[in-house]
Write an enzyme that holds these catalytic residues in place. Structure first.
Site, PDB file in Angstrom:
ATOM      1  N   SER A  87       0.816  -1.245   0.135  1.00  0.00           N
ATOM      2  CA  SER A  87      -0.021  -0.030   0.116  1.00  0.00           C
ATOM      3  C   SER A  87       0.717   1.337   0.120  1.00  0.00           C
ATOM      4  CB  SER A  87      -0.995   0.060   1.248  1.00  0.00           C
ATOM      5  OG  SER A  87      -1.339   1.193   1.450  1.00  0.00           O
ATOM      6  N   TYR A 117      -1.980  -0.796  10.990  1.00  0.00           N
ATOM      7  CA  TYR A 117      -2.326  -1.198   9.591  1.00  0.00           C
ATOM      8  C   TYR A 117      -1.072  -1.139   8.596  1.00  0.00           C
ATOM      9  CZ  TYR A 117      -3.737  -1.688   4.655  1.00  0.00           C
ATOM     10  OH  TYR A 117      -3.752  -2.116   3.515  1.00  0.00           O
ATOM     11  N   LYS A 160       1.945  -3.623   6.819  1.00  0.00           N
ATOM     12  CA  LYS A 160       2.428  -3.502   5.492  1.00  0.00           C
ATOM     13  C   LYS A 160       4.064  -3.258   5.009  1.00  0.00           C
ATOM     14  CE  LYS A 160      -1.401  -4.334   3.446  1.00  0.00           C
ATOM     15  NZ  LYS A 160      -1.721  -5.743   2.896  1.00  0.00           N
TER      16      LYS A 160
HETATM   17  P1  NAD Z   1     -10.901  -7.343   1.164  1.00  0.00           P
HETATM   18  O1  NAD Z   1     -10.893  -7.346   2.681  1.00  0.00           O
HETATM   19  O2  NAD Z   1     -12.267  -7.227   0.249  1.00  0.00           O
HETATM   20  O3  NAD Z   1      -9.938  -8.596   0.911  1.00  0.00           O
HETATM   21  C1  NAD Z   1      -9.312  -9.131   1.437  1.00  0.00           C
HETATM   22  C2  NAD Z   1      -9.624 -10.780   1.621  1.00  0.00           C
HETATM   23  O4  NAD Z   1      -8.928 -11.619   2.592  1.00  0.00           O
HETATM   24  C3  NAD Z   1     -11.278 -11.052   2.226  1.00  0.00           C
HETATM   25  O5  NAD Z   1     -11.804 -11.794   1.467  1.00  0.00           O
HETATM   26  C4  NAD Z   1     -10.889 -11.785   3.542  1.00  0.00           C
HETATM   27  O6  NAD Z   1     -11.945 -12.642   3.803  1.00  0.00           O
HETATM   28  C5  NAD Z   1      -9.659 -12.598   3.312  1.00  0.00           C
HETATM   29  N1  NAD Z   1      -8.842 -12.610   4.596  1.00  0.00           N
HETATM   30  C6  NAD Z   1      -8.271 -11.753   5.572  1.00  0.00           C
HETATM   31  N2  NAD Z   1      -7.535 -12.464   6.424  1.00  0.00           N
HETATM   32  C7  NAD Z   1      -7.881 -13.981   6.143  1.00  0.00           C
HETATM   33  C8  NAD Z   1      -7.227 -15.020   6.441  1.00  0.00           C
HETATM   34  N3  NAD Z   1      -6.182 -15.157   7.496  1.00  0.00           N
HETATM   35  N4  NAD Z   1      -7.541 -16.180   5.875  1.00  0.00           N
HETATM   36  C9  NAD Z   1      -7.883 -16.255   4.666  1.00  0.00           C
HETATM   37  N5  NAD Z   1      -8.512 -15.058   4.141  1.00  0.00           N
HETATM   38  C10 NAD Z   1      -8.453 -13.894   4.821  1.00  0.00           C
HETATM   39  O7  NAD Z   1      -9.543  -6.278   0.847  1.00  0.00           O
HETATM   40  P2  NAD Z   1      -9.199  -5.779  -0.499  1.00  0.00           P
HETATM   41  O8  NAD Z   1      -9.680  -4.192  -0.444  1.00  0.00           O
HETATM   42  O9  NAD Z   1      -9.603  -6.697  -1.608  1.00  0.00           O
HETATM   43  O10 NAD Z   1      -7.607  -5.541  -0.232  1.00  0.00           O
HETATM   44  C11 NAD Z   1      -6.829  -6.859  -0.568  1.00  0.00           C
HETATM   45  C12 NAD Z   1      -5.392  -6.545  -0.020  1.00  0.00           C
HETATM   46  O11 NAD Z   1      -5.041  -5.215  -0.654  1.00  0.00           O
HETATM   47  C13 NAD Z   1      -5.192  -6.404   1.476  1.00  0.00           C
HETATM   48  O12 NAD Z   1      -4.400  -6.953   1.735  1.00  0.00           O
HETATM   49  C14 NAD Z   1      -5.201  -4.762   1.790  1.00  0.00           C
HETATM   50  O13 NAD Z   1      -4.630  -4.400   2.814  1.00  0.00           O
HETATM   51  C15 NAD Z   1      -4.580  -4.357   0.502  1.00  0.00           C
HETATM   52  N6  NAD Z   1      -4.827  -2.887  -0.068  1.00  0.00           N
HETATM   53  C16 NAD Z   1      -6.035  -2.386   0.035  1.00  0.00           C
HETATM   54  C17 NAD Z   1      -6.244  -1.335  -0.598  1.00  0.00           C
HETATM   55  C18 NAD Z   1      -7.675  -0.858  -0.570  1.00  0.00           C
HETATM   56  O14 NAD Z   1      -7.965   0.517  -0.594  1.00  0.00           O
HETATM   57  N7  NAD Z   1      -8.676  -1.781  -0.963  1.00  0.00           N
HETATM   58  C19 NAD Z   1      -5.317  -0.336  -0.747  1.00  0.00           C
HETATM   59  C20 NAD Z   1      -3.855  -0.755  -0.526  1.00  0.00           C
HETATM   60  C21 NAD Z   1      -3.600  -2.084  -0.152  1.00  0.00           C
HETATM   61  C1  WQD Z   2     -10.148   9.115   0.663  1.00  0.00           C
HETATM   62  C2  WQD Z   2     -10.359  10.396   1.156  1.00  0.00           C
HETATM   63  C3  WQD Z   2     -10.574  11.086   3.293  1.00  0.00           C
HETATM   64  C4  WQD Z   2     -14.226   8.779   3.941  1.00  0.00           C
HETATM   65  C5  WQD Z   2      -7.085   4.389   3.029  1.00  0.00           C
HETATM   66  C6  WQD Z   2      -5.955   3.867   3.620  1.00  0.00           C
HETATM   67  C7  WQD Z   2      -4.821   3.237   2.988  1.00  0.00           C
HETATM   68  C8  WQD Z   2      -5.380   2.400   1.459  1.00  0.00           C
HETATM   69  C9  WQD Z   2      -6.598   3.263   1.111  1.00  0.00           C
HETATM   70  C10 WQD Z   2      -5.434   0.126   2.445  1.00  0.00           C
HETATM   71  C11 WQD Z   2      -9.664  10.990   2.425  1.00  0.00           C
HETATM   72  C12 WQD Z   2     -11.982  11.248   2.619  1.00  0.00           C
HETATM   73  C13 WQD Z   2     -13.213   9.398   3.466  1.00  0.00           C
HETATM   74  C14 WQD Z   2     -15.494   9.624   4.283  1.00  0.00           C
HETATM   75  C15 WQD Z   2     -14.233  11.566   3.466  1.00  0.00           C
HETATM   76  N1  WQD Z   2      -5.965   1.049   2.272  1.00  0.00           N
HETATM   77  N2  WQD Z   2     -13.045  10.919   3.308  1.00  0.00           N
HETATM   78  N3  WQD Z   2     -15.298  11.270   4.149  1.00  0.00           N
HETATM   79  O1  WQD Z   2      -7.584   7.170   3.684  1.00  0.00           O
HETATM   80  O2  WQD Z   2      -6.531   7.801   1.380  1.00  0.00           O
HETATM   81  O3  WQD Z   2      -6.457   5.479   2.201  1.00  0.00           O
HETATM   82  O4  WQD Z   2      -7.574   3.480   1.937  1.00  0.00           O
HETATM   83  O5  WQD Z   2      -4.120  -0.198   2.210  1.00  0.00           O
HETATM   84  O6  WQD Z   2      -3.916   2.626   3.256  1.00  0.00           O
HETATM   85  O7  WQD Z   2      -5.392   4.564   4.750  1.00  0.00           O
HETATM   86  O8  WQD Z   2      -8.811   6.384   1.784  1.00  0.00           O
HETATM   87  O9  WQD Z   2     -11.023   6.235   0.978  1.00  0.00           O
HETATM   88  O10 WQD Z   2     -10.352   6.357   3.592  1.00  0.00           O
HETATM   89  O11 WQD Z   2     -10.155   8.522   1.972  1.00  0.00           O
HETATM   90  O12 WQD Z   2     -14.150  12.723   3.373  1.00  0.00           O
HETATM   91  O13 WQD Z   2     -16.359   9.318   4.811  1.00  0.00           O
HETATM   92  O14 WQD Z   2     -11.462  10.671   1.369  1.00  0.00           O
HETATM   93  O15 WQD Z   2     -10.400  12.241   4.561  1.00  0.00           O
HETATM   94  O16 WQD Z   2      -9.121  12.541   1.955  1.00  0.00           O
HETATM   95  P1  WQD Z   2      -7.332   6.598   2.302  1.00  0.00           P
HETATM   96  P2  WQD Z   2      -9.917   6.769   1.893  1.00  0.00           P
END
Ligand code: NAD
Ligand code: WQD
Length: 338
Positions: free
Chosen positions: A124, A149, A153
């Site tokens: 991330s 979190y 990572k």
């Molecule tokens: P998500 O929660 O939709 O998907 C994660 C999946 O992993 C889920 O289906 C959950 O049930 C499964 N899971 C969690 N722990 C588990 C375990 N111990 N055993 C088996 N399954 C397990 O999240 P996502 O948005 O698809 O994100 C996927 C990955 O990408 C995550 O590692 C997240 O941290 C990373 N990521 C997401 C974002 C974002 O904004 N969505 C941004 C950066 C990084």
């Molecule tokens: C986006 C913008 C909020 C909700 C997070 C994690 C990051 C990654 C992606 C997993 C920000 C604003 C949001 C609301 C708002 N995740 N906001 N009202 O914070 O950039 O990133 O998700 O890895 O690690 O930190 O994403 O979608 O939460 O927010 O005004 O109800 O929207 O302040 O500026 P963020 P977000």
């Protein structure tokens, strides 16, 4: 290639499964459905017309993962299986460290046991911490994460990199996602957060569909053009395409490579709301509220390395991101719970 998707029923994993299958690869999904639904797996099969093998198992369970690798001749693992709610990680740090780090160690141990040499990891932009200037570039120093979190990572990246240093056969690809939004154009799979959404786009689309009264915009006094925070939003299908490229790259590489997956263009919270309204035709009520703890004013990716090395660029526009998010939400107002 046969790709094991740990956490493959989740938001990013399900879209990646579709793109891998459409690119001619095969997938095996392992998920404990702690933040997803088996319905997503059915819909991946429906969209692609391909059977999808899925195991309900905890990726921390070494026996289960080892058995799955025994039954399937895996070429590459993609590790999506993480807990990802920033605020929850502050309240439940041990749970986050246990789940996110244990899943990583278990996958590495089982890969070693079964001779699997390639792993792609869901990292991330959060690993760039609070001190780097933007746009973020892969060579910047990581750290100064603002929550557990983010530190998971950071630590998982380190674990994977160390594993690759010790084993010359191992190929590790760290993908640093920026802000994924959008959904598959069919509207059959999408983001389905449990409870009140933490992230902006699911909150906006739940207001539009009538599940929430209004959006609170966290702060309008930031040093940005309109005073609201700016982020690098990326269509989840572009992100999924990035994984296909990363899996293919991992197979021909050794050691660790890191790639930002973003568009390189930031949009503000108000710009997102306006784009959503334009593309859905539905007004989204919002109010300005105080800043949210830990939010940075703005950041975005330098995505040159992914273009140069993987041959990948994000091509879908903000309008497509909003249109597809809305298409998913309106067809599935209660997510997979329907
Ligand atoms: P998500 O929660 O939709 O998907 C994660 C999946 O992993 C889920 O289906 C959950 O049930 C499964 N899971 C969690 N722990 C588990 C375990 N111990 N055993 C088996 N399954 C397990 O999240 P996502 O948005 O698809 O994100 C996927 C990955 O990408 C995550 O590692 C997240 O941290 C990373 N990521 C997401 C974002 C974002 O904004 N969505 C941004 C950066 C990084
Ligand atoms: C986006 C913008 C909020 C909700 C997070 C994690 C990051 C990654 C992606 C997993 C920000 C604003 C949001 C609301 C708002 N995740 N906001 N009202 O914070 O950039 O990133 O998700 O890895 O690690 O930190 O994403 O979608 O939460 O927010 O005004 O109800 O929207 O302040 O500026 P963020 P977000």
């Amino acid at each position: 290639m046969l790709v094991l998707l740990a956490g493959g029923a989740g938001y990013i994993g399900s879209h990646t499964a579709v793109q891998l299958l459409d690119a001619g690869h095969d997938v095996v999904i392992v998920d404990n459905y702690s933040n997803s639904s088996p319905e997503a797996v059915k819909r991946i099969a429906e969209i692609t017309g391909r059977p999808v093998r899925a195991y309900e198992a905890d990726v921390k369970d070494r026996d289960a993962v080892s058995r799955i690798m025994q039954e399937n001749s895996i070429d590459c693992v993609i590790h999506f299986a993480g807990l990802k709610a920033v605020g929850e990680s502050v309240r439940k740090p041990i749970e986050y460290y246990r789940n996110n780090i244990d899943t990583t160690l278990t996958l590495l141990e089982c890969m070693n046991e079964h001779g699997v040499r390639n792993i792609v990891f869901s990292s991330s932009a959060t690993v760039y911490g609070e001190e780097n200037p933007y746009p973020y570039i892969e060579t910047m120093r990581r750290g100064s994460c603002s929550n557990p979190y983010g530190w998971t990572k950071y630590m998982m990246e380190q674990i994977l990199e160390d594993a690759a240093k010790a084993d010359p056969e191992l190929s590790v690809v760290l993908l640093r996602y920026f802000n994924p939004i959008g959904a598959h154009a069919s509207g059959r799979i999408g983001e389905d957060p449990q409870g009140i959404p933490n992230n902006l786009m699911p909150y906006v689309s739940q207001v539009a569909v009538g599940r929430r009264d209004h959006l609170t915009v966290f702060g309008n006094d930031y040093p940005t053009p309109d005073g609201t925070c700016r982020r690098d939003y990326i269509h989840v299908m572009d992100l999924a395409d990035g994984h296909v490229k990363a899996v293919e790259f991992a197979a021909r590489n050794k050691g660790t490579e890191v790639f930002n997956l973003g568009t390189g263009t930031p949009y503000s919270v108000v710009e997102i709301v306006e784009a959503f309204e334009r593309n859905s035709g539905v007004p989204v009520k919002y109010e300005f509220g105080p800043r949210r703890d830990g939010d940075l004013a703005e950041f975005w990716a330098n995505a040159d390395k992914a273009r140069e090395v993987l041959g990948w660029t994000a091509s879908r526009t903000l309008d497509e991101m909003c249109r597809d998010s809305w298409n998913w939400q309106k067809q599935n107002p209660e997510g997979y719970g329907n």
